[in-house]
Design a protein around this motif. Structure first.
Motif, mmCIF file in Angstrom:
data_model
loop_
_atom_site.group_PDB
_atom_site.id
_atom_site.type_symbol
_atom_site.label_atom_id
_atom_site.label_comp_id
_atom_site.label_asym_id
_atom_site.label_seq_id
_atom_site.Cartn_x
_atom_site.Cartn_y
_atom_site.Cartn_z
ATOM 1 N N LEU A 199 0.828 -1.210 0.000
ATOM 2 C CA LEU A 199 0.000 0.000 0.000
ATOM 3 C C LEU A 199 0.862 1.260 0.000
ATOM 4 N N LEU A 200 1.951 1.244 0.771
ATOM 5 C CA LEU A 200 2.826 2.405 0.830
ATOM 6 C C LEU A 200 3.515 2.651 -0.505
ATOM 7 N N ALA A 201 3.853 1.583 -1.213
ATOM 8 C CA ALA A 201 4.474 1.737 -2.524
ATOM 9 C C ALA A 201 3.522 2.435 -3.495
ATOM 10 N N ALA A 202 2.214 2.182 -3.314
ATOM 11 C CA ALA A 202 1.216 2.813 -4.188
ATOM 12 C C ALA A 202 0.838 4.209 -3.712
ATOM 13 N N ASN A 203 1.063 4.498 -2.388
ATOM 14 C CA ASN A 203 0.707 5.805 -1.814
ATOM 15 C C ASN A 203 1.867 6.304 -0.949
ATOM 16 N N PRO A 204 3.005 6.654 -1.556
ATOM 17 C CA PRO A 204 4.220 6.964 -0.775
ATOM 18 C C PRO A 204 4.127 8.241 0.055
ATOM 19 N N ASN A 205 3.170 9.111 -0.204
ATOM 20 C CA ASN A 205 3.084 10.393 0.494
ATOM 21 C C ASN A 205 1.974 10.448 1.539
ATOM 22 N N ASP A 206 1.424 9.301 1.902
ATOM 23 C CA ASP A 206 0.356 9.252 2.890
ATOM 24 C C ASP A 206 0.967 9.177 4.287
ATOM 25 N N PRO A 207 0.872 10.263 5.100
ATOM 26 C CA PRO A 207 1.515 10.277 6.437
ATOM 27 C C PRO A 207 0.977 9.197 7.372
ATOM 28 N N ALA A 208 -0.333 8.981 7.369
ATOM 29 C CA ALA A 208 -0.912 7.969 8.243
ATOM 30 C C ALA A 208 -0.408 6.572 7.867
ATOM 31 N N LEU A 209 -0.311 6.315 6.584
ATOM 32 C CA LEU A 209 0.176 5.021 6.112
ATOM 33 C C LEU A 209 1.651 4.829 6.440
ATOM 34 N N GLN A 210 2.405 5.934 6.353
ATOM 35 C CA GLN A 210 3.824 5.867 6.714
ATOM 36 C C GLN A 210 4.009 5.490 8.184
ATOM 37 N N GLU A 211 3.186 6.063 9.060
ATOM 38 C CA GLU A 211 3.276 5.767 10.480
ATOM 39 C C GLU A 211 2.889 4.317 10.778
ATOM 40 N N GLN A 212 1.834 3.838 10.126
ATOM 41 C CA GLN A 212 1.436 2.433 10.292
ATOM 42 C C GLN A 212 2.547 1.502 9.817
ATOM 43 N N TRP A 213 3.167 1.873 8.721
ATOM 44 C CA TRP A 213 4.247 1.065 8.141
ATOM 45 C C TRP A 213 5.415 0.956 9.116
ATOM 46 N N ARG A 214 5.821 2.100 9.702
ATOM 47 C CA ARG A 214 6.938 2.088 10.648
ATOM 48 C C ARG A 214 6.610 1.274 11.897
ATOM 49 N N ALA A 215 5.388 1.418 12.391
ATOM 50 C CA ALA A 215 4.995 0.661 13.583
ATOM 51 C C ALA A 215 4.980 -0.836 13.311
ATOM 52 N N ALA A 216 4.472 -1.216 12.137
ATOM 53 C CA ALA A 216 4.413 -2.640 11.788
ATOM 54 C C ALA A 216 5.805 -3.223 11.596
ATOM 55 N N LEU A 217 6.723 -2.432 11.024
ATOM 56 C CA LEU A 217 8.093 -2.906 10.821
ATOM 57 C C LEU A 217 8.818 -3.050 12.150
ATOM 58 N N LEU A 218 8.679 -2.044 13.023
ATOM 59 C CA LEU A 218 9.336 -2.110 14.329
ATOM 60 C C LEU A 218 8.831 -3.289 15.140
#
Length: 382
Positions: free
Chosen positions: A94-113
């Protein structure tokens, strides 16, 4: 979307398909039901798996015995790591398709951590033994195999800062042994008590496999165990002693794999692992009554199967068996982990010998956070 759990199972099952014709080096089903004890409490049939000196512990009427086969497996997936990896890979798409979405970026970082320093591990065992007890030198022939698969995740902080996977990875490693050998045991009189000494020289084949990839693309379709595993042959041995402190109390001491072995895995994405087989020392005591047995085993050193991994194990075990006229047995056990890399486990099992000569043993293992296993074996006495 493939799961890490499926990936770990793929490593273990690939090894099992290679070595199923061999057998198990971990334990027999009776021992599994009793928490893994056996160094002072194994019988003449199962001595080759625990303490070769106990091959002398046959009854007067025992002339020949066989276990064919014993099969067991255990898996640990703490915290549903496989689901969290799937969820992260979905977010990554999803982030690859929407790289500028701040909420998605935060979810991505939390899921990776959330994936940092997690693991899945499992064991597969298959075994058999043929025993011929006698007054001269009790002798067993055994074939045993054991495979362990370990999958770990490692998250790089730089990836968290840049919302891009560069160094965060998942690694699956597998190590296994196939042993073919004989057990020889002899009983002596020492200080007016029975002292048994035993040795199990064995041909040993080591196998190892490694697969590493970035956490966002880790996929078991890329596993190629059949062509990428490495192996080598070696000579090894187990030795042991058992001393009858009294009519009912047995002391045991064993050393398995007294000759250390090491095997480098294949290289995967520039990464290589080392599978080590080192000596394992265990001390034990057992109280053997005609109607019940209570036993305790303690590992005297830790076992670290993969040199580059921090993962290591060391256990203290206690087990109980109640016997009903040699026709049925109830078994219970508890395994306490002495390291932070494994959890405590409860075990239970039953043995059925309705006709005296033929028996079926079943055992189960249970622990917290999806840690479970099972074992079964067929036993013949003549």
């Amino acid at each position: 979307m493939v799961t890490v759990k499926r990936a770990a199972a793929g490593i273990a099952m690939a090894f099992l398909s290679y070595s199923a014709a061999a057998s198990n080096t971990l334990s027999d089903t009776r021992s599994v039901g009793m928490g893994g004890v056996g160094v002072a409490s194994a019988n003449y049939l199962t001595a080759s798996f625990h303490n070769p000196a106990l091959a002398t512990q046959n009854k007067r009427h025992d002339r020949f015995g066989m276990i064919l086969p014993v099969v067991g497996a255990r898996v640990y997936d703490g915290g549903d790591l496989h689901d969290r990896v799937d969820a992260f890979q979905d977010l990554n798409d999803l982030l690859a398709a929407n790289p500028n979405d701040p909420a998605l970026q935060e979810q991505w970082r939390a899921a990776l951590l959330d994936l940092d320093n997690e693991r899945i591990d499992g064991d597969v065992n298959v075994g058999m033994v043929i025993a011929i007890p006698n007054r001269l030198v009790s002798t067993n022939f055994f074939v045993s195999s054991h495979a362990m698969a370990l999958l770990t995740t490692d998250i790089d902080e730089n990836d968290l800062n840049h919302n891009q996977i560069v160094n965060s990875n998942a690694q699956g490693v597998m190590g296994g042994t196939v042993d073919i050998g004989f057990t020889f045991a002899k009983e002596f009189i020492f200080l007016d008590r029975d002292l048994s000494l035993g040795i199990s020289p064995k041909f040993q084949q080591l196998l190892a496999y490694n697969y590493q990839d970035n956490i966002d693309t880790f996929d078991d379709d890329d596993f190629d165990f059949s062509s990428d595993y490495v192996d080598k042959s070696a000579f090894n041995a187990d030795v042991g002693a058992a001393y009858a402190l009294s009519r009912n109390v047995m002391l045991g001491l064993s050393a398995q794999n007294v000759f250390s072995q090491s095997l480098k895995t294949n290289i995967s994405n520039g990464n290589q692992a080392t599978f080590d087989v080192n000596a394992q020392y265990t001390a034990a005591v057992a109280y053997n009554h005609p109607r019940f047995t209570v036993a305790a085993d303690v590992d005297l050193n830790s076992n670290k199967p993969f040199k580059e991994q921090a993962y290591k194990t060391q256990f203290a075990r206690i087990g109980f068996e109640a016997d009903a006229w040699r026709l049925a047995q109830l078994r219970l056990g508890y395994i306490h982990s002495m390291t932070d890399y494994a959890d405590d486990l409860f075990t239970a099992g039953i043995g059925l010998k309705p006709f005296g000569k033929f028996g079926l043993d079943i055992a189960a293992i249970y622990g917290n956070e999806d840690n479970y296993g099972a074992s079964a074996q067929l036993v013949f006495h003549f």
